[in-house]
Design an enzyme around this catalytic site. Sequence first.
Site, PDB file in Angstrom:
ATOM      1  N   TYR A 186      -8.859  15.889  -5.290  1.00 59.32           N
ATOM      2  CA  TYR A 186      -7.985  15.255  -6.288  1.00 59.32           C
ATOM      3  C   TYR A 186      -7.045  16.302  -6.907  1.00 59.32           C
ATOM      4  O   TYR A 186      -5.830  16.114  -6.956  1.00 59.32           O
ATOM      5  CB  TYR A 186      -8.872  14.618  -7.358  1.00 59.32           C
ATOM      6  CG  TYR A 186      -8.135  13.916  -8.479  1.00 59.32           C
ATOM      7  CD1 TYR A 186      -7.445  12.720  -8.255  1.00 59.32           C
ATOM      8  CD2 TYR A 186      -8.157  14.432  -9.774  1.00 59.32           C
ATOM      9  CE1 TYR A 186      -6.790  12.073  -9.287  1.00 59.32           C
ATOM     10  CE2 TYR A 186      -7.509  13.789 -10.808  1.00 59.32           C
ATOM     11  CZ  TYR A 186      -6.828  12.611 -10.563  1.00 59.32           C
ATOM     12  OH  TYR A 186      -6.182  11.973 -11.601  1.00 59.32           O
TER      13      TYR A 186
ATOM     14  N   LYS B 146      -2.969  16.572  -6.299  1.00 56.33           N
ATOM     15  CA  LYS B 146      -2.087  16.344  -7.458  1.00 56.33           C
ATOM     16  C   LYS B 146      -1.222  17.595  -7.694  1.00 56.33           C
ATOM     17  O   LYS B 146      -0.085  17.486  -8.145  1.00 56.33           O
ATOM     18  CB  LYS B 146      -2.897  16.000  -8.701  1.00 56.33           C
ATOM     19  CG  LYS B 146      -3.512  14.596  -8.670  1.00 56.33           C
ATOM     20  CD  LYS B 146      -2.460  13.513  -8.923  1.00 56.33           C
ATOM     21  CE  LYS B 146      -3.126  12.162  -9.142  1.00 56.33           C
ATOM     22  NZ  LYS B 146      -2.188  11.114  -9.588  1.00 56.33           N
TER      23      LYS B 146
ATOM     24  N   ASP C 280       0.885  -1.161   0.000  1.00 50.58           N
ATOM     25  CA  ASP C 280       0.000   0.000   0.000  1.00 50.58           C
ATOM     26  C   ASP C 280       0.925   1.214   0.000  1.00 50.58           C
ATOM     27  O   ASP C 280       1.803   1.327   0.869  1.00 50.58           O
ATOM     28  CB  ASP C 280      -0.874  -0.034   1.266  1.00 50.58           C
ATOM     29  CG  ASP C 280      -1.897   1.086   1.287  1.00 50.58           C
ATOM     30  OD1 ASP C 280      -1.538   2.237   0.952  1.00 50.58           O
ATOM     31  OD2 ASP C 280      -3.051   0.821   1.651  1.00 50.58           O
TER      32      ASP C 280
ATOM     33  N   ASN D  23       2.064   5.668  -9.946  1.00 49.36           N
ATOM     34  CA  ASN D  23       0.802   5.678 -10.697  1.00 49.36           C
ATOM     35  C   ASN D  23      -0.418   5.601  -9.781  1.00 49.36           C
ATOM     36  O   ASN D  23      -1.464   6.162 -10.088  1.00 49.36           O
ATOM     37  CB  ASN D  23       0.813   4.494 -11.679  1.00 49.36           C
ATOM     38  CG  ASN D  23      -0.552   4.235 -12.278  1.00 49.36           C
ATOM     39  OD1 ASN D  23      -0.975   4.918 -13.208  1.00 49.36           O
ATOM     40  ND2 ASN D  23      -1.269   3.251 -11.741  1.00 49.36           N
TER      41      ASN D  23
END
Length: 269
Positions: free
Chosen positions: A166, A170, A58, A86
Amino acid sequence: MSSYVISGVSRGLGFEFVRQLSASPANSVFGLVRDKTAVEAKVAAELGRTNITIIQADTTNAAELEKAAQIVSEKTNGTLDYLIANAALQAKTALVGFDVLAQDPTALEEDLIEHFRVNTVGPIHLFNAFMPLILNGHAKKVIAISTGAADTEMTLKPEMYQATAYSITKAALNMAVAKFSAVYRREGVLVMAICPGAVATGGLQIETEEDGKLAMEMFARFKEYSPTFQGPEPVEDSARSVLALMNKATVDDGYAGAFLSHTEKKPYL
Ligand SMILES: NC(=O)c1ccc[n+]([C@@H]2O[C@H](COP(=O)([O-])OP(=O)(O)OC[C@H]3O[C@@H](n4cnc5c(N)ncnc54)[C@H](OP(=O)(O)O)[C@@H]3O)[C@@H](O)[C@H]2O)c1
């Protein structure tokens, strides 16, 4: 022969990276996953290749990543050529904006923290765990899979209020990439972030009619941002162009620490 470590290979782009990179029998491909048994079975059924090793890790767990690095090191004599961060989280909260999320501040905060752990802290632990091997490798390339949604331009132009946690996490990942490059570029390591475009991986979980409506609203914003956008591209094409950019980029030609689209052009879609 080259060696590759990719995180989050159970499905989507991660699985496709494994598929494409393992097509050359001389390559050694290591995939990090949360459910080793299930992914090993999938790899055996769909690819059946002996140059793929699936490892339990993980990416939010630094100790598991250290263990994974040891496993890879034993098989590669302490080296690694390419590392691809990824694995990512894009939860259902991606479909709404801060106005809706504001209704439950506790849930909003938990959602932000969870995205930060997976999308920002996870890749940082991953890079740290594998950097000693990368420094011994011949390619010395470390890639974070990011997103155009992390660029404020893609939020401001179409007023894309969705994908809050998100996009924020990022954007933080892109800065982490720059910081890693600031340390390791001088040692010849390319660290860069690449947006793979919009990819048909089914990553966004659309379960109800309401989810479908909200997703359509987000796609309308994509179209406003990029009028030529026709919908997500096939995963094979996106993975191929991300890998092509990874192979092309070097530390000496402006790629070091950068965040770029897989096409090297904007718009991202
Ligand atoms: N698809 C797009 O349109 C798009 C656009 C821009 C950027 N991206 C980026 O491209 C990358 C791949 O996207 P995708 O669409 O292929 O994603 P996806 O289909 O949602 O798959 C995500 C992968 O990450 C893994 N993962 C999540 N949390 C993890 C953790 N804590 N530890 C280890 N693995 C974990 C998942 O494993 P489990 O099976 O265990 O959940 C899964 O293999 C992501 O970084 C994403 O942000 C995608």
